[in-house]
Design a protein around this motif. Structure first.
Motif, PDB file in Angstrom:
ATOM      1  N   ARG A  13      27.730  79.181  16.647  1.00 39.56           N
ATOM      2  CA  ARG A  13      27.202  78.818  15.339  1.00 39.56           C
ATOM      3  C   ARG A  13      25.909  78.027  15.480  1.00 39.56           C
ATOM      4  NH1 ARG A  13      31.372  75.501  12.241  1.00 39.56           N
ATOM      5  NH2 ARG A  13      30.484  73.672  13.192  1.00 39.56           N
ATOM      6  N   SER A  14      25.872  77.117  16.448  1.00 43.38           N
ATOM      7  CA  SER A  14      24.684  76.275  16.621  1.00 43.38           C
ATOM      8  C   SER A  14      23.484  77.099  17.064  1.00 43.38           C
ATOM      9  CB  SER A  14      24.967  75.161  17.629  1.00 43.38           C
ATOM     10  OG  SER A  14      25.356  75.712  18.874  1.00 43.38           O
ATOM     11  N   GLU A  41      21.768  78.579  14.017  1.00 42.74           N
ATOM     12  CA  GLU A  41      21.081  77.545  13.251  1.00 42.74           C
ATOM     13  C   GLU A  41      19.815  77.075  13.951  1.00 42.74           C
ATOM     14  OE1 GLU A  41      24.188  74.701  12.776  1.00 42.74           O
ATOM     15  OE2 GLU A  41      25.255  75.886  11.277  1.00 42.74           O
ATOM     16  N   THR A  47      23.107  79.451   7.082  1.00 44.60           N
ATOM     17  CA  THR A  47      22.339  78.282   7.511  1.00 44.60           C
ATOM     18  C   THR A  47      21.269  77.925   6.492  1.00 44.60           C
ATOM     19  OG1 THR A  47      22.705  78.949   9.796  1.00 44.60           O
ATOM     20  CG2 THR A  47      20.975  77.340   9.404  1.00 44.60           C
ATOM     21  N   GLU A  50      16.125  77.356  12.439  1.00 43.98           N
ATOM     22  CA  GLU A  50      15.436  76.080  12.176  1.00 43.98           C
ATOM     23  C   GLU A  50      14.106  76.014  12.921  1.00 43.98           C
ATOM     24  OE1 GLU A  50      16.154  71.247  12.557  1.00 43.98           O
ATOM     25  OE2 GLU A  50      17.731  72.623  13.157  1.00 43.98           O
TER      26      GLU A  50
END
Length: 821
Positions: free
Chosen positions: A610-611, A614, A345, A618
């Motif tokens: 996956r999200s 991230e 990421t 983030e």
């Protein structure tokens, strides 16, 4: 022109199988192509051609392959050679490697259906035989059925030869309906029904819509979007972008299609971002980085593999970027391996700014369709590219690798445990690079002892970067004696006053904190406080971990979940309590100590998608969360600019594991997580909670003394014949019957000792001696580094076959783990 093909099947078989190539396919068939073949009585598999020849094998009937699936091979040189090396070295079959290497979307499920030709007439001069008539009669009941159903209906076995005759005589047709998991992504696009430049038709179109303002708006919007010229042609317009630009409904578009002005059509599009990136040059290197860059370039002139030993935050990624840029300008490809998906990421954002759309990402959190698309892109596109990925990326069809970078090369995540092939991506990547004539760069602040040994011995090049970027100091590590704090009753839950105080100062200064506890869940153990009963998994020999969020006990080996008993089943008292602490409990405790501070947690439970990875990274990067709690995931090279305090909550947990690598791993994890503290011109602080502050390991971590750890461990390993002085092979035997397993494993080990002598240790119980209801015995084989792995494989195969005289041995599950971690 070859008439026979050897193929590899996606099965754990230690040989290739030969099939006859139909005459109409002989010209088209190529090595590396997928073919559909019959195997066994009723099954069809997608196999890959590994050899074309005319030598008829002995010992079995050669069947005919059914169809070819590819116009061009799905494998490149030297992928088959690479598969064979992995199979030989890691003691598995090429079929195991095939299953691991190819995305599922390229491994098709075959449903072969047979259809009756109702127009078939039997010629008088060439009558059908009885078996052929029987098949036609069975097929006539439904006119269309699968081979398996046809065998059941006719009561006949081995019908393929008979079917082949019927096919040749056109009495039946075979339609190979291949179900593929891969589906290209399509999107609806809109085009005009007349040619570009036809002014009369364009005027007519405006005449048709002048009474309908919304249609006129849509036509103008279409032309507006299309007028973005691209290489002299009008740009295509997607249905979505046209509706967005015009601001009118899809019904208006439908009306214009009915008028014959617009024509919708489906177009295959990429699943990945297609935006054009504004790329910029890699940031200039500091003086120390420039020296390291030149040393690496010089080292590559003499060594195929070079180790970059750079302290945390020394700017290794910037050096990688300059090396990548050079290789891409040479027109070659780069593989950049990272140990965890989480790292991709942050790295993606950094590398996109420099390399734009030359960057491709590949990891297991991608869908099957996405992985197939990346595979096909690399097959069809010969332009220079950089692939950023995790261990499975080594199997991609690279055309011309020029450089392989293995970042955080010491990480155990590079090792595949189950199923076979149990390969180590770092070691396999070195071999892959050599097959392409490429160089390999291994980068880390805490090298694996074997890697550093190879570098010190001159087998690898060695470049050291001993200062942090911008001369930021290494963090100060403060050990705190937890045992002493408990005696003085100064512990506040699982936190020492020192850690809480440092956290408060950091948070007051608008800085961030990372807390490291290498155990997920709320509590690693539940125990009756009255009689010390501990709940254990029914299927595995491990205690259960309590997850408070779901209010259940979970086995972290088989995943089975249990309800928490209200009373102790042993003594009947309601005295069940929790012991120890995992990341979930730390998260709850932090909410009590710092009630208004936003917190995030990164462990296996919170990063299933996956999200999720991230989003956590983030949010922490943007300071939406001030405290990050995590397992070993957070030790792996993540870059956060505002972290000034790191807390290692239980150093003893890592130090006391029964494994010869425990000391090395504990040092690596603590040193790596310490490296997250103190960036951007600030010296960080690490509070290390331990009950053994005088341990040699703790002293080495405090002093950032990798050399001291390395020398101490090297002398121990030499004394006890462990890597890097030997090669280890673990042999695991599993069975549901523990008595039978013990008897057969002792006999098996005795046969091994007849060949290998004192190199064989065991059989012993591993730390967890039963998983998923299978009891386990482990045999250790210590081989000299000079030993030939294919020869060892042959001997092990022979011993295995000798054991098969006892039919009970066939019921055992046996597998090998070469270079175990």
């Amino acid at each position: 022109m070859s008439t026979l093909a050897d193929v590899v099947l996606p099965l754990p078989l230690y040989k290739y199988f030969t099939y006859r190539i139909p005459s109409d396919l002989q010209e088209a068939l190529q090595i590396g192509s997928r073919v559909v073949v019959p195997f066994g009585r009723k099954k069809y598999y997608t196999a890959i051609v590994v050899r074309l020849h005319d030598v008829m094998p002995q010992g079995y009937e050669v069947k005919e392959l059914i169809s070819v699936l590819d116009e061009r091979p799905v494998l490149r040189r030297p992928q088959l050679q690479f598969w064979e090396w992995i199979a030989d070295y890691y003691l598995c079959s090429v079929g195991d490697v095939y299953k691991a290497a190819l995305p599922s979307g390229l491994k098709l499920e075959s449903e072969t259906t047979v259809t009756l030709n109702t127009d078939f007439e039997e010629p008088d001069d060439n009558r059908l035989k009885e078996r052929e008539w029987m098949l036609l009669a069975a097929l006539g009941k439904k006119s269309r059925m699968t081979v398996q159903d046809l065998e059941k209906e006719s009561g006949m076995r081995n019908i393929l030869p008979t079917l082949r005759v019927l096919l040749e005589r056109e009495a039946v047709f075979v339609s190979e309906q291949l179900k593929t998991n891969y589906r290209p992504k399509t999107e609806t696009y809109i085009r005009l029904t007349f040619q570009q430049g036809d002014d009369a038709a364009l005027r007519h179109a405006f005449e048709c819509v002048k009474q309908a303002k919304k249609q006129e708006t849509m036509l103008l919007s279409f032309l507006d979007l299309s007028l973005f010229m691209q290489k002299g042609k009008l740009r295509e317009v997607s249905r979505k972008s046209l509706l967005d630009r015009s601001g009118v409904s899809s019904a208006v578009l439908g009306a214009m299609v009915e008028k014959g002005l617009f024509e919708p059509y489906k177009k295959e599009i990429s699943r990945f971002e297609t935006e054009v990136y504004t790329v910029q040059e890699a940031a200039p290197l500091s003086d120390a980085q420039q020296v390291a860059y030149r040393q690496i370039s010089d080292s590559f002139k003499e060594h195929s593999v070079t180790l970059l030993h750079g302290v945390t935050s020394s700017g290794k990624t910037e050096i990688y970027a300059h090396l990548i840029d050079r290789v891409l300008h040479e027109g070659r490809q780069v593989l950049y391996l990272v140990p965890e998906i989480a790292l991709t990421t942050q790295l993606t954002n950094r590398l996109r700014k420099i390399f734009g759309d030359k960057l491709m990402i590949y990891h297991s959190k991608f869908s099957d369709n996405e992985r197939v698309e990346i595979w096909n892109t690399l097959l069809d596109d010969h332009s220079p590219r950089i692939v950023l990925g995790v261990r499975s990326s080594i199997f991609l069809p690279f055309g011309d690798l020029g450089l392989v970078i293995v970042d955080e090369e010491h990480e155990t995540s590079y090792k595949q445990y189950d199923p076979a092939p149990r390969y180590h991506a770092r070691n396999a990547a070195i071999v892959l690079a050599s097959m392409h004539g490429a160089k390999t760069l291994l980068g880390t602040a805490t090298p694996a002892i074997e890697t550093y040994f190879n570098a010190r011995q001159g087998k690898y090049g060695l470049v050291e970067l001993k200062s942090r970027f911008n001369d930021v100091e290494l963090p100060e590590i403060i050990p705190v004696d937890v045992r002493e704090m408990r005696k003085k009753n100064r512990m506040r839950g699982n936190f020492t006053p020192e850690l809480l105080n440092r956290m408060q100062i950091a948070l007051d200064g608008d800085e961030q904190v990372i807390l490291f506890q290498n155990r997920r869940g709320f509590a690693p153990m539940v125990e009756c406080k009255q009689c010390a009963w501990v709940p254990k998994c029914e299927h595995c020999d491990v205690s259960l971990t309590y997850h408070k969020r779901f209010n259940q006990l979970t086995c972290h080996y088989c995943g089975f979940t249990y309800e928490i008993p209200k009373v102790c089943p042993a003594c009947g008292q309601p005295t069940i309590g929790v012991m120890g602490f995992g990341t979930e409990r730390i998260e709850e405790d932090i909410a009590q100590h710092f009630p208004n501070i936003p917190v995030s947690r990164m462990d296996l439970d919170t990063t299933r998608s996956r999200s999720a990875y991230e989003q956590i990274i983030e949010d922490f990067s943007k300071k939406k969360n001030k405290i990050l709690i995590g397992t070993q995931m957070i030790t792996k090279g993540l870059d956060f600019d505002h972290v000034s305090v790191v807390g290692i909550l239980s150093a003893d947990l890592m130090m006391n594991y029964p494994d010869f690598r425990a000391h090395e791993r504990a040092f690596q994890m603590m040193e790596q997580v310490s490296g997250r503290a103190g960036r951007k011109n600030r010296k960080g602080v690490v509070v290390l909670q331990t009950s053994q502050p005088e341990s040699p390991l703790i002293r080495q971590v405090i002093a950032h003394d990798y050399e001291g750890m390395y020398n101490m461990q090297l002398s121990e390993r030499k004394a006890f014949s462990y890597p890097p002085y030997t090669r280890l092979i673990y042999i695991y035997l599993k069975h549901r019957d523990e008595t039978l397993l013990q008897e057969l494993s002792v006999r098996y080990t005795s046969l091994l000792r007849e060949v290998f002598g004192a190199r064989v240790l065991g059989p012993d119980n591993p730390p967890v001696a039963r998983i998923q209801s299978l009891y386990i015995r482990k045999v250790v084989l210590k081989m000299e580094l000079s030993a030939s792995m294919p020869k060892v494989k042959e001997i092990l195969k022979q011993v295995y076959e000798n054991m098969l005289v006892d039919d009970r041995f066939k019921t055992l599950l046996l597998y090998y783990d070469v270079d175990p971690m």
